[in-house]
Write a protein that holds these residues in place. Structure first.
Motif, PDB file in Angstrom:
ATOM      1  N   GLU A 169       0.845  -1.188   0.000  1.00 29.77           N
ATOM      2  CA  GLU A 169       0.000   0.000   0.000  1.00 29.77           C
ATOM      3  C   GLU A 169       0.887   1.248   0.000  1.00 29.77           C
ATOM      4  OE1 GLU A 169      -3.067   0.045  -0.481  1.00 29.77           O
ATOM      5  OE2 GLU A 169      -4.219  -1.362   0.720  1.00 29.77           O
ATOM      6  N   ASN A 191      -5.107  11.150   1.690  1.00 33.29           N
ATOM      7  CA  ASN A 191      -5.246  10.736   0.288  1.00 33.29           C
ATOM      8  C   ASN A 191      -6.281  11.582  -0.459  1.00 33.29           C
ATOM      9  OD1 ASN A 191      -5.057   9.414  -2.117  1.00 33.29           O
ATOM     10  ND2 ASN A 191      -5.802   7.443  -1.378  1.00 33.29           N
ATOM     11  N   TYR A 249      -4.220   4.758  -5.317  1.00 29.99           N
ATOM     12  CA  TYR A 249      -3.966   3.524  -4.566  1.00 29.99           C
ATOM     13  C   TYR A 249      -2.919   2.676  -5.287  1.00 29.99           C
ATOM     14  CZ  TYR A 249      -8.191   4.958  -2.150  1.00 29.99           C
ATOM     15  OH  TYR A 249      -9.110   5.676  -1.428  1.00 29.99           O
TER      16      TYR A 249
END
Length: 460
Positions: A389, A397, A402
């Motif tokens: 991650e 974020n 991602y």
């Protein structure tokens, strides 16, 4: 700068986060200069053990009472405004300075400050220079962003008037420095969350050059670095690189196998020395040229410089080989920007392994989002890519980015949420003759250590 004379007025200094790699060497230098120190930190570490070995009292955890009778408080950039020690110091009217400001104050005590700047390669080059000067008997002080095996740490206190340190451009911290000698290794599109554009970064490097008093050693093959020295008249400009027009040029570069870069240094077109490095990659030839230029500038014999550069085996987390297990080599590297990843993976691919596994932890949402296509291109150099991650660091974020977004663009790439899953996957799939290389500026080294431990349990 109003802080310049503060060190002459205080005796007792407290460090918040004294175990940090950038804080520890500064504390060592101040201790040797006769100041009384104390500190605090939240986690045990090798650097903290080193600090304690000097008899400096360290409190675990941060509380208002830890600052006691300090006359000056130093804090690292990671310390937030609501830190209880910082709040208490300000309430008591005790002066507080951020680490980079203190670095500037400390270096002004050294007439010959050598400051290594650039987007990539600062730690390795600072360590190389330290090794070259130390083995030539020049006894420098040093502040390095990683552990140098020769000195068993990331800093040292010498008795000479020379100090070697990194000059980091992030949030313009290097503008706290007034070096005698500056190095610009390269200027790339990093820290755009702060600079906004590469042009703004170049402007900051130009200002850094204006604050240099003696010589600027600049990568003559890097267009942005050359832009930064345009119009500079306050210091002498010395260039290095692969192009023959540079003052120091790498010639006759030999093909490499398993971490040996061999080349000849030409000084103004004349042969100065043959160099054989013990660290891989063309980027390290550039770093070595910068170190060679410094050594030569300081009057060290060319053969002595070559000997030290050969003896240099790297810095902690810079292509650090962790071992070989059942024919699989495991290594760890700090590379977290596409240019660094490209350099490291290109070097790895030239080292004769059957295949190269890149295990990458993306570092900050902004960097991943802004340089997305560059990351995809860089990671594709590896034969197999495994992602963790994205490490948030200091961000939220807001980009809606991602790891799976990167994975979708890289053929055969997989991603996992935990280091446990990653380590199991690579051990299951890596074959004899492969290299597993963990990459990232965060805590991906923990995954590398996990892979090593699992291999050991398997008896490999």
């Amino acid at each position: 700068m109003e802080n310049n004379d503060i060190l002459s007025k205080v005796k007792k200094i407290h460090f918040i986060g004294i175990g940090g790699s950038g804080m520890c060497p500064i504390a060592e230098i101040l201790l040797h200069k006769g100041y009384e120190l104390s500190g605090s930190d939240n986690a045990e570490s090798d650097t903290l053990a080193r600090i304690r070995s000097y008899g400096i009292p360290v409190s675990m955890g941060q509380r208002a009472e830890n600052i006691k009778d300090a006359e000056l408080v130093v804090f690292s950039a990671a310390i937030k405004d609501d830190n209880p020690e910082l709040v208490a110091a300000r309430q008591k009217g005790i002066p507080t300075v951020e680490r980079s400001v203190m670095l500037g104050m400390v270096t002004r005590h050294f007439p010959n400050t050598i400051a290594v700047s650039g987007t990539h390669g600062k730690t390795t080059t600072t360590a190389m220079i330290t090794q070259v000067l130390l083995e030539a008997g020049l006894d420098p002080s040093a502040i390095i962003g990683g552990k140098l095996p020769l000195i068993g740490g990331n800093g040292r206190v010498g008795k000479s008037d020379t100090i070697v340190c990194e000059a980091c451009e992030f949030v313009d911290t290097f503008l706290q420095l007034n070096p005698a000698i500056s190095i610009i290794l390269n200027i790339d599109n990093d820290h755009l969350d702060y600079f906004g554009t590469v042009e703004n970064a170049i402007r900051s490097f130009h200002q850094f050059c204006k604050q240099t008093t003696g010589t600027i050693i600049v990568n003559g093959d890097n267009a942005n670095a050359l832009k930064a020295v345009e119009g500079i008249t306050n210091a002498r400009i010395v260039t290095y690189g692969f192009a023959p027009s540079n003052d120091y040029c790498a010639a006759d570069i030999q093909p490499t196998f398993r971490a040996r870069e061999q080349f000849t240094v030409l000084k103004k077109g004349e042969k100065a020395a043959d160099i054989s490095l013990s660290v891989p990659g063309k980027h390290n030839i550039y770093n070595a040229l910068a170190a060679f230029a410094i050594g030569d500038l300081m009057g060290i014999d060319a053969q002595q410089i070559a000997k030290s550069l050969h003896a240099f085996t790297g810095v902690h987390r810079r292509f650090e080989l962790l071992g070989e297990f059942g024919g699989v080599t495991v290594a760890d590297d700090f590379a977290h920007h596409p240019t660094e990843i490209t350099a490291t993976l290109t070097a790895a691919k030239e080292m004769g392994f059957s295949s190269v596994w890149a295990v990458f932890q993306p570092h900050t949402y902004s960097r991943t989002y802004l340089l997305f296509n560059d990351f995809v291109k860089a990671l594709k150099i590896a034969d197999h890519v495994v992602l963790s991650e994205i490490l948030a660091v200091r961000e939220t974020n807001i980009y809606n980015i991602y790891a799976k977004d990167l994975a979708e663009k890289i053929p055969g790439c997989v991603w996992f949420k935990t280091f446990e899953e990653i380590s199991d996957y690579v051990i299951k799939n890596a074959k004899d003759g492969d290299l597993i290389l963990t990459l990232g500026g965060g805590d991906i080294y923990k995954c590398a250590n996990m892979i090593v431990e699992k291999y050991k349990k398997l008896g490999k």
